[in-house]
Design a protein around this motif. Structure first.
Motif, PDB file in Angstrom:
ATOM      1  N   VAL A  81       0.862  -1.194   0.000  1.00  0.00           N
ATOM      2  CA  VAL A  81       0.000   0.000   0.000  1.00  0.00           C
ATOM      3  C   VAL A  81       0.897   1.243   0.000  1.00  0.00           C
ATOM      4  O   VAL A  81       2.092   1.139   0.250  1.00  0.00           O
ATOM      5  CB  VAL A  81      -0.906   0.048   1.258  1.00  0.00           C
ATOM      6  CG1 VAL A  81      -1.911  -1.085   1.271  1.00  0.00           C
ATOM      7  CG2 VAL A  81      -0.074   0.034   2.550  1.00  0.00           C
ATOM      8  N   TYR A  82       0.303   2.394  -0.298  1.00  0.00           N
ATOM      9  CA  TYR A  82       1.040   3.653  -0.147  1.00  0.00           C
ATOM     10  C   TYR A  82       0.907   4.117   1.300  1.00  0.00           C
ATOM     11  O   TYR A  82      -0.162   3.991   1.901  1.00  0.00           O
ATOM     12  CB  TYR A  82       0.454   4.737  -1.059  1.00  0.00           C
ATOM     13  CG  TYR A  82       0.692   4.522  -2.538  1.00  0.00           C
ATOM     14  CD1 TYR A  82       1.925   4.110  -3.021  1.00  0.00           C
ATOM     15  CD2 TYR A  82      -0.328   4.765  -3.455  1.00  0.00           C
ATOM     16  CE1 TYR A  82       2.136   3.926  -4.380  1.00  0.00           C
ATOM     17  CE2 TYR A  82      -0.123   4.590  -4.815  1.00  0.00           C
ATOM     18  CZ  TYR A  82       1.111   4.166  -5.273  1.00  0.00           C
ATOM     19  OH  TYR A  82       1.313   3.991  -6.623  1.00  0.00           O
ATOM     20  N   GLU A  83       1.989   4.667   1.822  1.00  0.00           N
ATOM     21  CA  GLU A  83       1.959   5.226   3.188  1.00  0.00           C
ATOM     22  C   GLU A  83       2.085   6.732   3.043  1.00  0.00           C
ATOM     23  O   GLU A  83       3.177   7.259   2.863  1.00  0.00           O
ATOM     24  CB  GLU A  83       3.131   4.639   3.987  1.00  0.00           C
ATOM     25  CG  GLU A  83       3.139   5.078   5.429  1.00  0.00           C
ATOM     26  CD  GLU A  83       4.394   4.597   6.173  1.00  0.00           C
ATOM     27  OE1 GLU A  83       4.882   3.490   5.882  1.00  0.00           O
ATOM     28  OE2 GLU A  83       4.870   5.343   7.022  1.00  0.00           O
ATOM     29  N   LEU A  84       0.950   7.431   3.108  1.00  0.00           N
ATOM     30  CA  LEU A  84       0.943   8.821   2.649  1.00  0.00           C
ATOM     31  C   LEU A  84       1.291   9.861   3.702  1.00  0.00           C
ATOM     32  O   LEU A  84       1.776  10.933   3.379  1.00  0.00           O
ATOM     33  CB  LEU A  84      -0.444   9.162   2.060  1.00  0.00           C
ATOM     34  CG  LEU A  84      -0.908   8.331   0.865  1.00  0.00           C
ATOM     35  CD1 LEU A  84      -2.311   8.735   0.458  1.00  0.00           C
ATOM     36  CD2 LEU A  84       0.035   8.477  -0.314  1.00  0.00           C
ATOM     37  N   ASN A 183      -4.834   2.440  -0.998  1.00  0.00           N
ATOM     38  CA  ASN A 183      -4.732   1.361  -1.988  1.00  0.00           C
ATOM     39  C   ASN A 183      -4.065   1.920  -3.250  1.00  0.00           C
ATOM     40  O   ASN A 183      -4.375   3.016  -3.701  1.00  0.00           O
ATOM     41  CB  ASN A 183      -6.133   0.830  -2.319  1.00  0.00           C
ATOM     42  CG  ASN A 183      -6.094  -0.210  -3.422  1.00  0.00           C
ATOM     43  OD1 ASN A 183      -6.101   0.118  -4.598  1.00  0.00           O
ATOM     44  ND2 ASN A 183      -6.046  -1.468  -3.043  1.00  0.00           N
ATOM     45  N   LYS A 184      -3.131   1.154  -3.809  1.00  0.00           N
ATOM     46  CA  LYS A 184      -2.332   1.661  -4.925  1.00  0.00           C
ATOM     47  C   LYS A 184      -3.134   1.870  -6.205  1.00  0.00           C
ATOM     48  O   LYS A 184      -2.815   2.746  -6.997  1.00  0.00           O
ATOM     49  CB  LYS A 184      -1.161   0.703  -5.206  1.00  0.00           C
ATOM     50  CG  LYS A 184      -0.084   0.777  -4.143  1.00  0.00           C
ATOM     51  CD  LYS A 184       1.142   0.002  -4.559  1.00  0.00           C
ATOM     52  CE  LYS A 184       2.307   0.345  -3.632  1.00  0.00           C
ATOM     53  NZ  LYS A 184       3.544  -0.346  -4.013  1.00  0.00           N
ATOM     54  N   TYR A 187      -5.663   4.887  -5.735  1.00  0.00           N
ATOM     55  CA  TYR A 187      -4.945   6.173  -5.767  1.00  0.00           C
ATOM     56  C   TYR A 187      -4.840   6.722  -7.189  1.00  0.00           C
ATOM     57  O   TYR A 187      -4.925   7.926  -7.401  1.00  0.00           O
ATOM     58  CB  TYR A 187      -3.555   6.001  -5.146  1.00  0.00           C
ATOM     59  CG  TYR A 187      -2.806   7.305  -5.037  1.00  0.00           C
ATOM     60  CD1 TYR A 187      -2.997   8.142  -3.936  1.00  0.00           C
ATOM     61  CD2 TYR A 187      -1.941   7.732  -6.044  1.00  0.00           C
ATOM     62  CE1 TYR A 187      -2.335   9.357  -3.848  1.00  0.00           C
ATOM     63  CE2 TYR A 187      -1.278   8.945  -5.961  1.00  0.00           C
ATOM     64  CZ  TYR A 187      -1.475   9.746  -4.862  1.00  0.00           C
ATOM     65  OH  TYR A 187      -0.830  10.960  -4.780  1.00  0.00           O
TER      66      TYR A 187
ATOM     67  N   ALA B 173       6.615   3.662  -1.727  1.00  0.00           N
ATOM     68  CA  ALA B 173       5.439   3.675  -0.848  1.00  0.00           C
ATOM     69  C   ALA B 173       4.817   5.071  -0.782  1.00  0.00           C
ATOM     70  O   ALA B 173       3.918   5.307   0.023  1.00  0.00           O
ATOM     71  CB  ALA B 173       5.826   3.213   0.557  1.00  0.00           C
ATOM     72  N   LYS B 174       5.284   5.993  -1.611  1.00  0.00           N
ATOM     73  CA  LYS B 174       4.839   7.404  -1.578  1.00  0.00           C
ATOM     74  C   LYS B 174       4.863   7.926  -0.148  1.00  0.00           C
ATOM     75  O   LYS B 174       3.906   8.550   0.321  1.00  0.00           O
ATOM     76  CB  LYS B 174       3.433   7.555  -2.168  1.00  0.00           C
ATOM     77  CG  LYS B 174       3.370   7.394  -3.669  1.00  0.00           C
ATOM     78  CD  LYS B 174       2.036   7.882  -4.202  1.00  0.00           C
ATOM     79  CE  LYS B 174       1.850   7.562  -5.671  1.00  0.00           C
ATOM     80  NZ  LYS B 174       2.728   8.332  -6.560  1.00  0.00           N
ATOM     81  N   ASN B 175       5.953   7.612   0.536  1.00  0.00           N
ATOM     82  CA  ASN B 175       6.053   7.899   1.969  1.00  0.00           C
ATOM     83  C   ASN B 175       7.001   9.083   2.182  1.00  0.00           C
ATOM     84  O   ASN B 175       8.207   8.901   2.334  1.00  0.00           O
ATOM     85  CB  ASN B 175       6.578   6.633   2.663  1.00  0.00           C
ATOM     86  CG  ASN B 175       6.771   6.818   4.147  1.00  0.00           C
ATOM     87  OD1 ASN B 175       6.748   7.933   4.655  1.00  0.00           O
ATOM     88  ND2 ASN B 175       6.985   5.717   4.836  1.00  0.00           N
ATOM     89  N   PRO B 176       6.457  10.323   2.197  1.00  0.00           N
ATOM     90  CA  PRO B 176       7.331  11.494   2.278  1.00  0.00           C
ATOM     91  C   PRO B 176       8.045  11.607   3.630  1.00  0.00           C
ATOM     92  O   PRO B 176       9.204  12.010   3.674  1.00  0.00           O
ATOM     93  CB  PRO B 176       6.379  12.668   2.045  1.00  0.00           C
ATOM     94  CG  PRO B 176       5.025  12.161   2.379  1.00  0.00           C
ATOM     95  CD  PRO B 176       5.035  10.693   2.109  1.00  0.00           C
ATOM     96  N   HIS B 177       7.332  11.224   4.719  1.00  0.00           N
ATOM     97  CA  HIS B 177       7.969  11.370   6.042  1.00  0.00           C
ATOM     98  C   HIS B 177       9.132  10.398   6.174  1.00  0.00           C
ATOM     99  O   HIS B 177      10.177  10.736   6.711  1.00  0.00           O
ATOM    100  CB  HIS B 177       6.952  11.200   7.161  1.00  0.00           C
ATOM    101  CG  HIS B 177       6.004  10.060   6.963  1.00  0.00           C
ATOM    102  ND1 HIS B 177       4.892  10.159   6.167  1.00  0.00           N
ATOM    103  CD2 HIS B 177       6.042   8.798   7.409  1.00  0.00           C
ATOM    104  CE1 HIS B 177       4.277   8.989   6.151  1.00  0.00           C
ATOM    105  NE2 HIS B 177       4.950   8.142   6.897  1.00  0.00           N
ATOM    106  N   TYR B 262      -3.375   0.057 -14.591  1.00  0.00           N
ATOM    107  CA  TYR B 262      -4.387  -0.142 -13.546  1.00  0.00           C
ATOM    108  C   TYR B 262      -5.779  -0.135 -14.175  1.00  0.00           C
ATOM    109  O   TYR B 262      -6.034   0.626 -15.106  1.00  0.00           O
ATOM    110  CB  TYR B 262      -4.343   0.987 -12.529  1.00  0.00           C
ATOM    111  CG  TYR B 262      -2.983   1.267 -11.946  1.00  0.00           C
ATOM    112  CD1 TYR B 262      -2.576   0.682 -10.760  1.00  0.00           C
ATOM    113  CD2 TYR B 262      -2.105   2.146 -12.580  1.00  0.00           C
ATOM    114  CE1 TYR B 262      -1.329   0.951 -10.218  1.00  0.00           C
ATOM    115  CE2 TYR B 262      -0.853   2.418 -12.050  1.00  0.00           C
ATOM    116  CZ  TYR B 262      -0.474   1.816 -10.862  1.00  0.00           C
ATOM    117  OH  TYR B 262       0.755   2.090 -10.333  1.00  0.00           O
TER     118      TYR B 262
END
Lengths: 207, 302
Positions: A81-84, A183-184, A187, B173-177, B262
């Motif tokens: 998953v993405y962790e935003l 959810n990827k 998104y 994970a598009k995890n900026p932090h 997708y």
């Protein structure tokens, strides 16, 4: 409409409060106790309460678009998953604890009791320490007291439970807090809505 | 003939439609062998992302494995001979499932263009990925990235290669932090971290995202990456084509464009691929390559 999975319990309540402050309120907390799903058409959100360890499963499989879940569960299960966003609530630490005075002299295989067996395994693998992991589902603190394990790997909030049981933290593995996950696939289709929610939540978490 | 088509399941029909699409553009079906030597996959573990394979001993004692992937076998076995090979395959591959407790048989259809791959072949493959998704008759998104965009930025920020893996993990994970934390721990300056975050988290409809991406370029490598994406998507409907620099591709194998497809209502990716010139080099082949795989169970299933 965004479908958001919230964890049952205190963390879910705190998360719902944050979302309400970010103008994504839907229903009241007392309602959430009885109903499984609450919806606010005006805010464009639908919340449902699930077991904390199931939040990421709902999101990964697309049954929820977004979810709020502890970093402990994300690290343990590593869902795709993405962790935003770091919501900075539900803060605690993943720690190694043992009976006061315990010292690991490395002379034998270390017995480790934990609910977070993957985290424990990865941590000790990174240290090159041979361990015997014992999976427990609750009352982890009992394990060293009854001689079931030498140490435990568990979440420590205030440290009171440890102190009450004559245990002490001997190493910190990582800080934990609640995260907003997505959810990827969803998104890709709802990125504008999701980013707006993430940014609004970002503002209130930094207050 | 009509009654023959009626007995086909929607999955079989989709496979046929994809075949027709690929055949029409001159791609020919390729039948790779069912298994390869285990050590071949061991040597290319970072491409497979998972070292678990179904293994068995062949009659001569060699340790063999059921294919977890088709592209590797094609890059190794197809002789290009200085020309251009346009192939597609319909195969089962064997990988651990999402729970990690069992193996799954995954039905895959893929298209590969190898050898003298020029701009027009690259655009053609990207267009075919786009048209494959359109065949599903559901809202779809084709996301593109380019490995050289972020690797170019990391080079200009002088981030040592051993630190990049942890950064890429947060980016995927598009995890900026997490990205800020990792960059901080690696000693990257605040300005550098902010720039990396902006570039890595960039995603959205192609035209606007590419304009933004161009503004963040710090060297010719990044600019070339943006140009190559622009050329590849020229003429495609902007609403369904996204740019997303969080798509990850191992640089040992991938050399340029990365693709991800997708479909609305599905929980997982249905298409993935990219340019893999570096894999060709690794396999001792001359020339470039680009291709993609369609995951048929996800593509046709519920």
């Amino acid at each position: 409409m965004l479908n958001i999975a919230l964890p049952k319990g205190r963390l879910g309540e705190q998360a719902h409060e944050l979302l309400t402050r970010a103008c994504y309120g839907g229903g009241s907390l007392s309602d959430m106790g009885r109903k499984l799903v609450i919806e606010s058409e005006s805010a464009g959100v639908r919340y449902f309460l699930v077991k904390p360890s199931d939040v990421a499963i709902y999101v990964e499989h697309g049954a929820a678009d977004l979810g709020i879940v502890g970093k402990d569960i994300l690290e343990e299960d590593r869902p795709d998953v993405y962790e935003l966003l770091d919501l900075k609530i539900g803060r605690c630490r993943m720690c190694v604890a043992a009976k006061k005075g315990f010292e690991d002299d490395g002379s034998s295989v270390l017995r480790v009791a934990s609910k977070f067996t993957n985290i424990a395994e990865r941590y000790y693998a990174s240290l090159g320490r041979e361990v015997d992991i014992i999976k427990l589902n609750g009352s982890i603190e009992l394990a060293p007291l009854l001689g079931l394990s030498d140490v435990i790997v568990d979440i420590v909030e205030s440290g009171k439970t440890l102190r009450d049981n004559d245990l002490t933290v001997i190493a910190e593995i990582m800080p934990i807090s609640a995260r907003l996950i997505a959810n990827k696939v969803v998104y890709q289709f709802k990125s504008a809505e999701i980013n707006e929610l993430r940014d609004s939540l970002g503002v209130v978490t930094n207050d | 003939m009509e009654s023959l088509l009626e007995v086909l399941s929607s999955g079989e029909l989709t496979t046929l439609r994809l075949r027709a699409l690929f055949e029409e553009r001159g791609y020919r079906r390729y039948h790779p062998s069912r298994f390869e030597e285990y050590r071949f996959y061991l040597e290319n573990q970072s491409f497979l992302k998972n070292e678990q394979l179904i293994t068995f001993n062949d009659l001569d004692g060699r340790l063999m494995a059921l294919k977890p992937d088709v592209t590797l076998s094609i890059a190794k076995n197809v002789s290009v001979n200085g020309g251009l090979k346009k192939l597609y395959y319909i195969e089962n591959v064997y990988r651990p499932n999402a729970t990690g407790r069992n193996f799954s048989e995954i039905r895959q259809m893929g298209l590969e263009c190898l050898g003298k791959v020029g701009r027009s072949e690259t655009s053609e493959v990207v267009r075919l990925a786009y048209e494959s998704l359109r065949l599903a008759e559901a809202p779809f998104r084709l996301s593109l990235s380019h490995v050289r965009y972020l690797s170019g930025l990391m080079r200009s920020l002088r981030i040592p290669s051993q630190l990049r893996g942890a950064l890429y993990e947060n980016i995927a994970a598009k995890n900026p932090h997490g990205l800020r934390e990792t960059a901080g721990a690696a000693g990257l300056s605040q300005e550098g971290t902010a720039l990396l975050e902006k570039a890595a988290m960039l995603s959205g409809p192609a035209t606007e995202a590419l304009r933004e991406a161009r503004g963040l370029c710090r060297n010719a490598e990044m600019e070339r990456a943006v140009e190559e994406i622009e050329r590849a998507i020229d003429g495609l409907d902007d609403l369904s084509v996204l740019i997303d620099f969080s798509i990850r591709g191992d640089e040992d194998y991938y050399s340029g464009l990365l693709l991800c497809g997708y479909l609305q209502g599905k929980s997982r990716i249905v298409l993935s691929g990219g340019e893999y010139d570096n894999m060709m080099k690794k396999m001792g082949q001359k020339g470039g390559a680009i291709g993609f795989a369609v995951y048929l169970d996800e593509f046709c299933g519920r």
